[in-house]
Design a protein around this motif. Structure first.
Motif: not given
Ligand code: TRP
Length: 336
Positions: A187-193, A205-209, A224-227
């Motif tokens: 999933m996206s690194l900025r929005n897990g949905e 939002s992504r890792i490129n090779l 992004k994570t949560d507290p």
């Protein structure tokens, strides 16, 4: 003997999601008794507007990513779709086999066409018939894809069956999907949905090779994570993914990169802080991706080499597809 076919769109760069979700599995399928055909689907790419120079570069980049990830172009066939005319020839026949009502049910068309459906290309609408042709022009028996392609593979089976019935032949096999599980869904690194995507406007939002070690470290640090600290060992991953999508996405990525069980990673890191976990994740990711990105960059700097590999792949693909297309022409009644 199993014959595997799969396709990837040569649009934009190649992400960690493409690698963990598809490419790595494609590489693992290369074994005794499996004949693997991997295709950069440039004909599918142009169902949406593509800048010509960018399309050519992306095709090389995706080809380089496949090879750098362990797909052996001597063993497997790696090529771009437009170079094997039989894909387009069979797609036309399938346009005449498939029914408009079938196409109207395709959810990917609805998603990609958006609100302004009248203005979508006719190619975008016919996309699934071309995809069926990609697979069936080789009489492929197995097709490894993500969950989002399941409907297209069901349509491929319907088209094969209707062709066989209409022409009273037992010609096309009924292809089996090999669906990759949710565990490899990145999933996206900025929005897990949201799925990690090369079309997301934010590169964070992504890792490129092709990302450098510094870029990877920075993107993971800022992910992004949560507290809360990392989840307890007992938390059900499916529930976790729903309630803390970002946290579980990072855990999932760690497990996929390490090749270990997600539950074991969860146990090992239960209750620890994200800053500690993220730095371990970044190190692991750099260690796993560095050899791939180095080889990818080497290939992309040697356009002649990559072009030669793809030309050789196209030639071998044509040698398989052309006789099958001849048979199809005979079945349909196209005079030689
Ligand atoms: N539609 C597939 C995707 O977007 C790509 C694709 C085209 C494909 N032709 C194919 C996948 C044939 C498997 C088999 O991912």
């Amino acid at each position: 003997m199993k014959r595997i076919f799969s396709g990837i769109q040569p649009t934009g760069g190649v992400t960690l999601g493409n690698y963990l979700g598809a490419i790595r599995n494609w590489a693992a399928l290369q074994q005794e008794d499996y004949e693997c055909i991997y295709c950069m689907v440039d004909l599918h790419a142009v169902t949406m507007w593509q800048d010509p120079a960018t399309l050519a570069d992306s095709t090389r980049e995706v080809g380089a990513a496949l090879i750098a990830s362990g797909i052996d172009p001597k063993k497997s066939i790696v090529f771009n779709q437009s170079q094997v005319a039989a894909h387009s020839q069979l797609a036309w026949v399938f346009n005449c086999v498939a029914r408009v009502g079938w196409m109207n049910r395709m959810t990917q068309f609805k998603d990609k066409a958006g609100k302004n459906r009248e203005n979508a290309s006719l190619g975008l609408y016919a996309y699934p018939a071309l995809m069926a042709a990609d697979i069936l022009i080789y009489k492929a028996t197995h097709v490894p894809v993500g969950e989002d392609q399941r409907q297209h593979l069901e349509l491929t089976r319907d088209i094969a069956q209707k062709f066989n019935n209409d022409f009273k032949v037992d010609f096309f096999p009924i292809t089996e999907p090999l669906i990759f599980g949710a565990a490899t869904r990145v999933m996206s690194l900025r929005n897990g949905e949201n799925k990690m995507s090369k079309s997301d406007p934010s590169d964070m939002s992504r890792i490129n090779l092709t990302d450098t070690a510094d870029e990877i470290a920075q993107k993971i640090r800022k992910a992004k994570t949560d507290p809360e600290p990392l989840p307890d060992a007992g938390v059900d991953p499916e529930e976790g993914r729903r309630e803390r999508p970002e946290a579980f996405n990072l855990l999932n990525i760690y497990a996929a990169l390490e090749g270990s069980d997600a539950a074991d990673v969860q146990t090992a890191w239960a209750g620890k802080s994200f800053s500690e976990f993220k730095s371990a994740l970044a190190d692991l990711m750099v260690a796993k991706l560095e050899p791939i990105s180095t080889e990818m960059r080497r290939l992309m700097d040697n356009k002649d080499e990559i072009d030669r590999i793809l030309a050789d792949g196209s030639e071998r693909a044509r040698a398989l597809a052309d006789p099958i297309m001849q048979d199809i022409n005979d079945i349909v009644g196209f005079l030689r």
